[in-house]
Enzyme design. Structure first.
Site, short mmCIF file in Angstrom:
data_model
loop_
_atom_site.label_atom_id
_atom_site.label_comp_id
_atom_site.label_asym_id
_atom_site.label_seq_id
_atom_site.Cartn_x
_atom_site.Cartn_y
_atom_site.Cartn_z
N ASP A 82 -5.30 4.82 2.15
CA ASP A 82 -4.80 4.09 3.31
C ASP A 82 -4.42 5.14 4.35
OD1 ASP A 82 -3.37 2.73 5.23
OD2 ASP A 82 -2.00 1.73 3.83
N TRP A 117 4.66 0.94 2.22
CA TRP A 117 3.27 0.46 2.32
C TRP A 117 2.54 0.64 0.99
CZ3 TRP A 117 2.76 -2.95 5.73
CH2 TRP A 117 3.34 -2.83 6.99
N LYS A 154 -2.55 1.86 15.21
CA LYS A 154 -1.68 3.03 15.27
C LYS A 154 -2.37 4.18 15.99
CE LYS A 154 1.10 1.33 11.70
NZ LYS A 154 0.90 0.65 10.43
#
Ligand SMILES: *Cc1c(COP(=O)(O)O)cnc(C)c1O
Length: 362
Positions: free
Chosen positions: A170, A100, A194
């Site tokens: 993030d 990511w 999530k």
């Protein structure tokens, strides 16, 4: 219906009481005769929903007044682009800790006017640890990191000191599970699917002095415009905001983030202890950097991994398959995932090990 434990990395398990409440309110929200799905985002009913969701999130994370909270669309992945477009003027620093992070770097590199510096990377060791960052050049526009590396299973527990350079985080896979101090960040973003609710909504928490640094941005990707319009420049993801708001209420009732962090530690510890005691299963991640929420593990034999995943599914331990880039298994232990699920998993792992060549007793 068989009880299952859902280890999905995202979209992921939600609190049962929240799903129940959504079910109860589905046909008629608070006696209005309308479903939230059918409601105008300009209606007073929805205004109340979005306002309350923001207030509860602010209370949970102790978000100071000098930060705006935005509920946007496009996932965390759009933030890979929005962050450099809004904050990147000359040069941005990135910490490379996994897939990511890499995607965030690649999107920033697409902007012609922005220079991208990778300040530290754990690529050489397969992202199995968090690199140390001792100092940060003060001319950078911002420094970006991924607090929890969802795929590789590492996490930042201490943040690098960036001085006056805003830190951009993030937090997609450990927001609300680890008690970060919002004031350590200039900007935080996280996809909801999530640890906050259904897919479709992205939370952005941004310090107000970082807004409006760049002029002439397309409307939908301009934080300042989104903030001025209270996330309602266009139709926001109404149902996802409503559902996330209920998750925030549930979290508050459970005791807030400190309690969630405590429970996360307890759940993760049980799994890591089982892994460390096993002669079949293992974790490749450096102990001090191990994630509390997303935990990859394997046997080292992909056929045996596949067999484990299949047999686990039969007893209701579902979605344990690891990310294709890492292989093996991955247990995502987000806030809504109960300790009993980890107890069931670890007992099952021990049984599997006894039957499949584990020699723990030797
Ligand atoms: C899942 C994930 C993303 C991507 O999220 P989308 O909402 O699907 O764009 C980005 N960063 C991290 C850390 C993630 O876990």
């Amino acid at each position: 219906m068989q009880e299952i434990y859902n280890f999905s990395a995202g979209p992921a398990v939600m609190p049962k009481p929240v799903l129940k409440q959504i079910q109860n309110e589905m046909m008629s929200y608070r006696g209005s005769g309308q479903s939230v799905l059918e409601m105008s985002h300009r209606s007073s009913l929805f205004q109340e929903i979005i306002k309350k969701a923001e207030e509860t999130l602010r209370a949970l994370m102790q978000i100071p007044d000098e930060y705006d909270v935005l509920f946007l669309q496009g996932g965390a992945s759009l933030q890979f682009t929005m962050v450099p477009l809004n904050l990147g003027i000359k040069k941005a620093g990135y910490i490379h800790t996994g897939i990511w992070a890499k995607k965030a770097i690649q999107e920033a590199e697409k902007l012609a006017d922005l220079e991208v510096a990778v300040l530290a990377s754990s690529a050489a060791k397969n992202f199995t640890y968090i690199p140390e960052i001792t100092s940060v050049p003060q001319y950078l526009d911002y420094v970006h990191l991924t607090t929890n590396n969802t795929i590789e299973g590492t996490a930042f527990y201490t943040l690098p000191k960036t001085g006056d350079v805003p830190l951009v985080g993030d937090l997609s896979s450990n927001i609300l599970s680890f008690d970060y101090d919002v004031k350590d960040f200039g900007l935080i973003y996280a996809g909801a699917q999530k640890n906050m609710g259904p897919a479709g909504m992205t939370v952005v928490i941004v310090r107000k002095d970082l807004l409006g640094k760049k002029k002439g941005l397309p409307a939908m990707i301009d934080y300042k415009l989104q903030a001025e319009n209270d996330s309602m420049y266009n139709t926001p993801p109404t149902f996802a905001i409503y559902a996330a708001g209920l998750v925030f209420d549930w979290l508050k009732k459970q005791g807030g983030i400190k309690e969630m962090e405590q429970r996360s530690r307890q759940k993760a510890q049980l799994l890591y202890e089982t892994l460390d005691a096993s002669s079949l299963f293992y974790s490749s991640v450096a102990k001090k950097d191990r994630s509390l929420t997303t935990i990859p593990f394997m046997t080292g034999n992909s056929d045996l991994d596949d067999q484990f995943i299949k047999e686990a599914e039969k007893v209701g331990l579902v979605n344990l398959k690891g990310h294709r880039s890492v292989g093996g298994m991955r247990a995502s232990l987000y806030n809504a995932f109960p300790l009993t699920g980890v107890e069931t998993l670890t007992a099952f792992m021990q049984d599997f090990e006894q039957q499949n060549g584990g020699n723990r007793d030797v």
